[in-house]
Design an enzyme around this catalytic site. Structure first.
Site, short mmCIF file in Angstrom:
data_model
loop_
_atom_site.label_atom_id
_atom_site.label_comp_id
_atom_site.label_asym_id
_atom_site.label_seq_id
_atom_site.Cartn_x
_atom_site.Cartn_y
_atom_site.Cartn_z
CG HIS A 33 16.58 43.10 51.41
ND1 HIS A 33 17.27 44.16 50.60
CD2 HIS A 33 16.99 42.36 51.62
CE1 HIS A 33 18.37 42.92 50.65
NE2 HIS A 33 18.59 42.12 50.91
CG MET B 278 21.45 40.93 47.62
SD MET B 278 20.17 42.81 48.06
CE MET B 278 21.73 44.00 48.57
N GLY C 159 24.08 44.89 52.85
CA GLY C 159 24.74 46.64 54.09
C GLY C 159 24.77 47.53 53.86
CG PHE C 160 27.45 49.55 54.32
CD1 PHE C 160 27.30 50.33 55.69
CD2 PHE C 160 27.71 48.40 54.46
CE1 PHE C 160 27.65 50.28 56.53
CE2 PHE C 160 28.53 47.31 55.32
CZ PHE C 160 28.17 48.58 56.85
N GLY D 18 17.97 53.43 46.11
CA GLY D 18 18.05 53.96 47.03
C GLY D 18 18.59 55.03 47.29
CB SER D 19 22.36 56.43 47.03
OG SER D 19 22.24 55.84 46.16
CG MET E 151 19.83 42.11 53.81
SD MET E 151 20.38 44.11 53.55
CE MET E 151 19.38 44.64 54.04
N GLY F 194 24.41 53.39 47.92
CA GLY F 194 25.73 54.09 47.76
C GLY F 194 27.05 53.25 47.39
CG HIS G 104 13.63 47.28 49.32
ND1 HIS G 104 13.59 46.57 48.40
CD2 HIS G 104 15.11 47.61 49.26
CE1 HIS G 104 14.62 45.55 48.70
NE2 HIS G 104 15.47 46.45 49.82
CG ASP H 2 18.31 46.26 46.65
OD1 ASP H 2 18.95 47.12 47.10
OD2 ASP H 2 18.09 45.81 48.27
N GLY H 3 20.91 47.32 44.84
CA GLY H 3 22.05 47.41 44.81
C GLY H 3 22.91 48.70 43.75
N GLY H 4 23.50 49.76 43.79
CA GLY H 4 23.83 50.96 42.71
C GLY H 4 22.48 51.30 41.43
CB SER I 204 16.25 51.79 49.66
OG SER I 204 16.20 51.19 51.00
CG MET J 111 20.52 46.46 57.43
SD MET J 111 22.49 47.19 56.78
CE MET J 111 21.34 47.57 55.12
CG ASP K 48 17.15 47.75 52.91
OD1 ASP K 48 17.46 46.84 52.12
OD2 ASP K 48 17.79 49.50 51.83
C1 DX5 Z 1 22.33 47.95 50.29
C2 DX5 Z 1 19.63 48.02 50.57
C3 DX5 Z 1 20.02 48.38 49.48
C4 DX5 Z 1 20.55 49.61 50.10
C5 DX5 Z 1 20.47 50.23 48.25
O1 DX5 Z 1 21.97 46.05 51.96
O2 DX5 Z 1 19.67 46.28 50.01
O3 DX5 Z 1 17.99 48.51 49.26
O4 DX5 Z 1 19.71 50.84 50.21
O5 DX5 Z 1 21.39 51.43 47.65
P1 DX5 Z 1 21.41 51.83 46.77
O6 DX5 Z 1 20.45 51.98 45.66
O7 DX5 Z 1 22.14 53.87 47.15
O8 DX5 Z 1 22.62 50.93 46.33
ZN ZN Z 2 17.47 46.48 49.76
#
Ligand code: DX5
Ligand code: ZN
Length: 226
Positions: free
Chosen positions: A73, A144, A149-150, A205-206, A75, A152, A40, A183-185, A15, A44, A42
């Site tokens: 994606h 999810m 939304g964010f 992502g992070s 949002m 990290g 990917h 997706d996420g963490g 991402s 928003m 994101d």
């Molecule tokens: C959050 C996004 C994710 C985000 C994941 O709303 O949909 O795609 O980039 O980031 P990490 O991998 O850092 O959790």
């Molecule tokens: Zn995403």
């Protein structure tokens, strides 16, 4: 293309949310060279989630520098507003949140009519059964594993059970062509457990666009997935 674990084909989808936007092209190229399978993106709108990112013009720019698949994606509320522009920008797949539209069937039909693949995303509290009546319209379900939304955030532990329940639902429906994305963490450290619960496509992502070179991170991913 892709990775494998226990004979299953697995895909890594960086991402760009955590990338350095001032060096976005370089970041994308280095993730591609390191082994990304798709990107990917994101998007928003500050309404469905309390954050703003980017829209179709950034997709059009990325389309010029990579041949890898690009997935949006969304949002956003009223996802139908953006579909024509995303198709024109060269998006391969659009994933919309079940919670973000009153007329999910209509939106998925529109995505298909524009020649794109469609996915549906479920926020953490949304039951897996919400996908049952649209399985023939999608090629991806996104579970999810954080609240959207964010970047990290920490992986929500209950997600393991939810992923397993979605895997069972898809298998029992004979829908094995539908990818099950998380997706996420997601980090190299929890990839094995999440893969073994039934996911096959991993947004990161992070973990990928963090402090360390993404080639190092892909090395760690390969140690787990081969
Ligand atoms: C959050 C996004 C994710 C985000 C994941 O709303 O949909 O795609 O980039 O980031 P990490 O991998 O850092 O959790
Ligand atoms: Zn995403």
């Amino acid at each position: 293309m892709g990775f494998s674990r226990n004979g299953r084909n697995l895909l890594i989808a960086p991402s760009i949310l955590s990338a350095d936007f001032l060096r976005l092209g370089e970041e994308v190229k280095s993730a591609e060279e390191a082994g990304a399978d798709l990107f990917h993106l994101d998007m928003m709108d500050g309404h469905f989630v309390p954050n703003l990112t980017f829209g179709p013009p950034v997709v059009a720019g990325l389309r010029k520098i990579t041949t890898l698949p690009l997935e949006a994606h969304l949002m956003v509320l009223h996802p139908e507003i953006y579909l024509q522009e995303l198709a024109d920008a060269g998006i391969d797949r659009v994933t919309v949140h079940v919670e973000a539209t009153t007329h999910l069937h209509f939106v998925l039909a529109r995505i298909g009519a524009l020649g794109m693949k469609a996915g549906v995303a479920l926020s953490p509290a949304t039951p897996v059964g919400t996908v049952v009546d649209i399985l023939d319209m999608i090629d991806l379900v996104l579970v999810m594993t954080v609240n959207p939304g964010f970047g990290g955030q920490s992986f929500i532990p209950h997600s393991i059970k939810k992923i397993a329940a979605m895997r069972t639902l898809l298998d029992e429906a004979g829908a094995r062509h539908i990818r099950l994305e998380v997706d996420g963490g997601i980090k190299a450290g929890n990839l094995a457990r999440v893969a073994d619960s039934g996911a096959d496509t991993f947004v990161m992502g992070s973990a990928i666009f963090g402090d360390r070179p993404c080639s190092t991170v892909f090395g760690e991913i390969r140690a787990v997935l081969s």
